[in-house]
Design a protein around this motif. Structure first.
Motif, PDB file in Angstrom:
ATOM      1  N   SER A  27       0.822  -1.220   0.000  1.00 53.51           N
ATOM      2  CA  SER A  27       0.000   0.000   0.000  1.00 53.51           C
ATOM      3  C   SER A  27       0.854   1.267   0.000  1.00 53.51           C
ATOM      4  O   SER A  27       0.327   2.360   0.158  1.00 53.51           O
ATOM      5  CB  SER A  27      -0.954   0.005   1.201  1.00 53.51           C
ATOM      6  N   ARG A  33      -2.317   1.396  -3.883  1.00 53.69           N
ATOM      7  CA  ARG A  33      -3.564   1.816  -3.245  1.00 53.69           C
ATOM      8  C   ARG A  33      -4.730   1.879  -4.224  1.00 53.69           C
ATOM      9  O   ARG A  33      -5.859   1.552  -3.873  1.00 53.69           O
ATOM     10  CB  ARG A  33      -3.346   3.152  -2.524  1.00 53.69           C
ATOM     11  N   PHE A  54      -3.715   7.064   3.750  1.00 51.33           N
ATOM     12  CA  PHE A  54      -4.005   6.243   2.567  1.00 51.33           C
ATOM     13  C   PHE A  54      -4.309   7.126   1.358  1.00 51.33           C
ATOM     14  O   PHE A  54      -3.958   6.788   0.218  1.00 51.33           O
ATOM     15  CB  PHE A  54      -5.196   5.329   2.869  1.00 51.33           C
TER      16      PHE A  54
END
Length: 266
Positions: A27, A33, A54
């Motif tokens: 990630s 992502r 994120f």
């Protein structure tokens, strides 16, 4: 994730992040992502802080992303009266800041002999194995008086009992906490909390404790003296923390159940 998708082609997958996505394999990159967003039915984060990590360098805040806070609960129905006890509970690693607490205690413990100062924890869960840092903490405690104590590792129930008995809980993290579980436990147990403005901690404590920017020994010392000497303020923080607490295990489970049903129907 790719293996699961191959074996169960119609699987609806919910992915959970409990730590910073930018520091985890799979990630770190934008490509990683975007792949997760495309191939998961939902992605959950333990805080808005982790969700925002994120989303760094991503343009879209998709409806697939959800904040699902951790939940805590009391392990015993036994009620414990508050004592003149100030406690640190956590792993004995640099980023948790136990050394900052003890350096502040070094300047206060003789002045407040009717108060006890305690460090609860070890480097690794379930063991009292020694590291350079944990030995530094032990040595600092031994330098001080009889009202400064070090327990080492304690079971979850025993450590929670100590938190329940503590008037003040100190969480001096110097890294960006993904959630701040000890802060939540302290609130549930009705402590007046002193902590750092790092990571997700501000989301958890809000105005229900003392939140320190750029935490250091002097700020901890001043905050401790403020709470020791101001009973009204200390009691106010304790009541707000306990009676406005929402990060319960039941609330977390209820939110997760709702999300699962929503994804399954969708």
């Amino acid at each position: 994730l790719k293996i699961i998708k191959k074996k169960v082609k119609k699987a609806k997958i919910i992915l959970f992040f409990h730590n910073d996505p930018l520091e985890m394999k799979g990630s770190k990159s934008i490509k990683d992502r975007l792949y997760l967003i495309s191939n998961c039915s939902g992605i959950c984060f333990v805080s808005n802080y982790i969700k925002n990590q994120f989303l760094i360098d991503l343009n879209d805040n998709t409806e697939k992303l959800h904040v699902l806070y951790n939940g805590v609960s009391l392990v015993s129905n036994i009620k414990h009266k508050k004592e003149k006890l100030i406690t640190f509970v956590g792993r004995l690693v640099q980023e948790k800041g136990a050394h900052l607490f003890l350096e502040a205690v070094k300047k206060l413990h003789k002045k407040y002999k009717d108060w006890d100062f305690m460090v609860v924890g070890s480097t690794y869960l379930g063991t009292n194995s020694k590291t350079i840092y944990s030995e530094k903490i032990r040595a600092l405690v031994l330098e001080l008086g009889s009202n400064v104590k070090f327990t080492g590792y304690l079971s979850y129930q025993k450590s929670q009992t100590i938190i329940q008995k503590s008037e003040i809980l100190i969480v001096p993290s110097i890294w960006d906490e993904p959630f701040g579980l000890v802060v939540a436990e302290g609130m549930l147990c009705g402590c007046a909390i002193i902590t750092s403005n790092k990571g997700a901690i501000p989301e958890i404590i809000k105005d229900k404790g003392i939140l320190l920017d750029n935490i250091n020994v002097k700020k901890i010392m001043n905050s401790l003296e403020l709470l020791i000497n101001n009973n009204s303020l200390r009691n106010s923080f304790q009541k707000k923390a306990k009676f406005q607490f929402k990060f319960t295990a039941k609330n977390s489970a209820r939110t997760l159940d709702h999300l699962r049903k929503k994804i399954m129907i969708g």
